[in-house]
Design a protein around this motif. Structure first.
Motif, PDB file in Angstrom:
ATOM      1  N   LYS A   3      79.895  14.203   0.899  1.00  0.00           N
ATOM      2  CA  LYS A   3      80.798  15.713   0.251  1.00  0.00           C
ATOM      3  C   LYS A   3      80.878  15.912  -0.383  1.00  0.00           C
ATOM      4  O   LYS A   3      80.386  16.750  -0.726  1.00  0.00           O
ATOM      5  N   ILE A   4      80.263  14.658  -1.378  1.00  0.00           N
ATOM      6  CA  ILE A   4      80.597  15.030  -2.823  1.00  0.00           C
ATOM      7  C   ILE A   4      79.990  16.030  -3.386  1.00  0.00           C
ATOM      8  O   ILE A   4      79.211  16.136  -4.657  1.00  0.00           O
ATOM      9  N   LEU A   5      78.603  15.683  -2.915  1.00  0.00           N
ATOM     10  CA  LEU A   5      77.298  15.339  -3.141  1.00  0.00           C
ATOM     11  C   LEU A   5      77.176  17.711  -3.011  1.00  0.00           C
ATOM     12  O   LEU A   5      76.184  17.860  -3.402  1.00  0.00           O
ATOM     13  N   ALA A   6      77.797  17.733  -2.137  1.00  0.00           N
ATOM     14  CA  ALA A   6      78.154  19.395  -1.483  1.00  0.00           C
ATOM     15  C   ALA A   6      78.073  20.321  -2.505  1.00  0.00           C
ATOM     16  O   ALA A   6      77.716  20.981  -2.889  1.00  0.00           O
ATOM     17  N   SER A   9      77.908  21.597  -8.771  1.00  0.00           N
ATOM     18  CA  SER A   9      78.428  21.450 -10.203  1.00  0.00           C
ATOM     19  C   SER A   9      78.557  20.389 -10.902  1.00  0.00           C
ATOM     20  O   SER A   9      78.876  19.951 -11.939  1.00  0.00           O
ATOM     21  N   LEU A  10      78.483  19.373 -10.164  1.00  0.00           N
ATOM     22  CA  LEU A  10      78.686  17.621 -10.252  1.00  0.00           C
ATOM     23  C   LEU A  10      77.284  17.568 -11.505  1.00  0.00           C
ATOM     24  O   LEU A  10      76.133  17.962 -10.981  1.00  0.00           O
ATOM     25  N   ARG A  11      77.771  16.685 -12.579  1.00  0.00           N
ATOM     26  CA  ARG A  11      76.328  16.126 -13.089  1.00  0.00           C
ATOM     27  C   ARG A  11      76.389  14.845 -13.096  1.00  0.00           C
ATOM     28  O   ARG A  11      75.028  14.251 -13.133  1.00  0.00           O
ATOM     29  N   GLY A  28      73.042  17.180   8.035  1.00  0.00           N
ATOM     30  CA  GLY A  28      73.852  18.250   7.471  1.00  0.00           C
ATOM     31  C   GLY A  28      73.610  18.784   5.803  1.00  0.00           C
ATOM     32  O   GLY A  28      74.575  18.511   5.130  1.00  0.00           O
ATOM     33  N   VAL A  29      73.786  16.588   5.555  1.00  0.00           N
ATOM     34  CA  VAL A  29      73.904  16.327   4.069  1.00  0.00           C
ATOM     35  C   VAL A  29      72.813  17.276   3.557  1.00  0.00           C
ATOM     36  O   VAL A  29      71.603  17.328   3.170  1.00  0.00           O
ATOM     37  N   VAL A  30      73.593  17.781   2.073  1.00  0.00           N
ATOM     38  CA  VAL A  30      72.948  18.352   1.532  1.00  0.00           C
ATOM     39  C   VAL A  30      72.400  18.085   0.348  1.00  0.00           C
ATOM     40  O   VAL A  30      72.844  17.504  -0.264  1.00  0.00           O
ATOM     41  N   ASN A  31      71.773  18.496  -0.552  1.00  0.00           N
ATOM     42  CA  ASN A  31      70.953  18.285  -1.905  1.00  0.00           C
ATOM     43  C   ASN A  31      71.857  18.357  -2.527  1.00  0.00           C
ATOM     44  O   ASN A  31      72.518  19.382  -2.992  1.00  0.00           O
ATOM     45  N   CYS A  32      72.861  17.815  -3.928  1.00  0.00           N
ATOM     46  CA  CYS A  32      72.602  17.775  -5.158  1.00  0.00           C
ATOM     47  C   CYS A  32      72.311  18.090  -5.992  1.00  0.00           C
ATOM     48  O   CYS A  32      71.365  17.117  -6.809  1.00  0.00           O
ATOM     49  N   ASN A  33      71.436  19.126  -6.211  1.00  0.00           N
ATOM     50  CA  ASN A  33      70.340  19.874  -7.618  1.00  0.00           C
ATOM     51  C   ASN A  33      71.208  19.993  -9.025  1.00  0.00           C
ATOM     52  O   ASN A  33      70.552  19.748  -9.800  1.00  0.00           O
ATOM     53  N   SER A  34      71.943  19.692  -9.251  1.00  0.00           N
ATOM     54  CA  SER A  34      73.132  19.691 -10.234  1.00  0.00           C
ATOM     55  C   SER A  34      72.887  19.032 -10.981  1.00  0.00           C
ATOM     56  O   SER A  34      73.397  18.052 -11.848  1.00  0.00           O
ATOM     57  N   LEU A  35      72.864  17.288 -10.667  1.00  0.00           N
ATOM     58  CA  LEU A  35      73.322  15.732 -10.135  1.00  0.00           C
ATOM     59  C   LEU A  35      72.212  15.463 -11.859  1.00  0.00           C
ATOM     60  O   LEU A  35      70.664  15.539 -11.176  1.00  0.00           O
ATOM     61  N   PRO A  58      67.112  14.797  -6.039  1.00  0.00           N
ATOM     62  CA  PRO A  58      66.028  15.158  -6.856  1.00  0.00           C
ATOM     63  C   PRO A  58      66.298  15.253  -7.934  1.00  0.00           C
ATOM     64  O   PRO A  58      64.745  14.499  -8.326  1.00  0.00           O
ATOM     65  N   PHE A  59      66.945  15.583  -8.473  1.00  0.00           N
ATOM     66  CA  PHE A  59      66.824  15.788 -10.504  1.00  0.00           C
ATOM     67  C   PHE A  59      67.409  15.453 -11.286  1.00  0.00           C
ATOM     68  O   PHE A  59      66.986  15.745 -12.256  1.00  0.00           O
ATOM     69  N   ILE A  60      67.653  13.904 -10.717  1.00  0.00           N
ATOM     70  CA  ILE A  60      68.173  12.466 -11.562  1.00  0.00           C
ATOM     71  C   ILE A  60      67.441  12.540 -12.814  1.00  0.00           C
ATOM     72  O   ILE A  60      66.022  12.016 -12.317  1.00  0.00           O
ATOM     73  N   THR A  61      68.163  12.441 -13.681  1.00  0.00           N
ATOM     74  CA  THR A  61      67.050  11.791 -14.703  1.00  0.00           C
ATOM     75  C   THR A  61      67.408  10.900 -14.800  1.00  0.00           C
ATOM     76  O   THR A  61      66.528   9.651 -15.755  1.00  0.00           O
TER      77      THR A  61
END
Length: 221
Positions: A3-6, A9-11, A28-35, A58-61
């Motif tokens: 649920k945290i990944l929802a 704004s999570l970086r 139902g787990v959603v992507n966290c594109n901001s992380l 998918p966008f973690i550096t």
């Protein structure tokens, strides 16, 4: 936990000492594109949970896996923007596989050898054309570094190794062999002075004797 990944704004997400083996993997787990930074430290999980986490971010550096339990294999695959990966292996038997075209910095720290068994750590770097620096620490060196029959699919400008005298000598022999075949234009070596906390340049040559040490090789391909 998922649920945290929802949050949109999570970086940065740091998990420490968690047990994720029974976490729900619902569709139902959603992507966290901001992380952009994911750190797992002393986390209990399996490969399915790990892949779900990575797939949903998918966008973690930057990714850190520090002494995580339950993983026989650690795979970093197809992350679109990953730049830095640091892995502290809990066991020498953990297999690490990297397929990351955008990866620039990779560090892997292995546990000491098991006196009862002879085991060569497995490290597969399949596709990392942009790798700039690679650091490895462990009593045993992966065959990738020393076996003349295994071609390097990566060409780091900087290679740091912290290992035993024999392992360092094997790597030096491999680098000099690659240079003799014109696979490597030039190689320079520095040894780390722990007392003064600085690098010192050293010459390379056959019969070079070193104690356990930390070496830095500057490579020109």
């Amino acid at each position: 936990m998922f649920k945290i990944l929802a949050s949109n704004s999570l970086r940065e997400l740091v998990l420490y000492g968690c047990d994720l083996k029974h976490a729900s993997l619902s569709s139902g787990v959603v992507n966290c594109n901001s992380l952009i930074i994911l750190s797992l430290r002393h986390v209990d999980l399996d490969k399915n949970i790990l892949q779900t986490l990575l797939n949903r971010c998918p966008f973690i550096t930057s990714f850190i896996c520090d002494f995580c339990r339950g993983l026989k294999k650690i795979e970093i695959l197809n992350l679109q923007k990953i730049k830095s990966v640091i892995i502290w292996k809990r066991s020498i038997y953990q297999h690490v596989k990297i397929h990351a075209p955008t990866l620039e910095h990779f560090s892997c720290y292995s546990t000491d050898r098991d006196a009862k068994y002879q085991c060569i750590p497995e490290l597969d770097i399949i596709d990392a054309p942009n790798l700039l620096s690679l650091e490895y620490k462990g009593d045993e060196i992966p065959a990738t570094f020393v076996d003349a029959y295994l071609q390097w699919s990566f060409h780091p400008r900087e290679l740091k190794l912290d290992s035993t005298r024999s392992m360092i000598a094997h790597v030096i022999d491999r680098l000099m062999y690659m240079k003799s075949l014109s696979q490597l234009k030039e190689v320079q070596a520095d040894i780390y002075d722990w007392g003064n906390r600085r690098w010192h340049h050293v010459g390379l040559g056959s019969g070079m004797v070193v104690m356990r040490a930390k070496f830095r090789f500057l490579l020109d391909w």
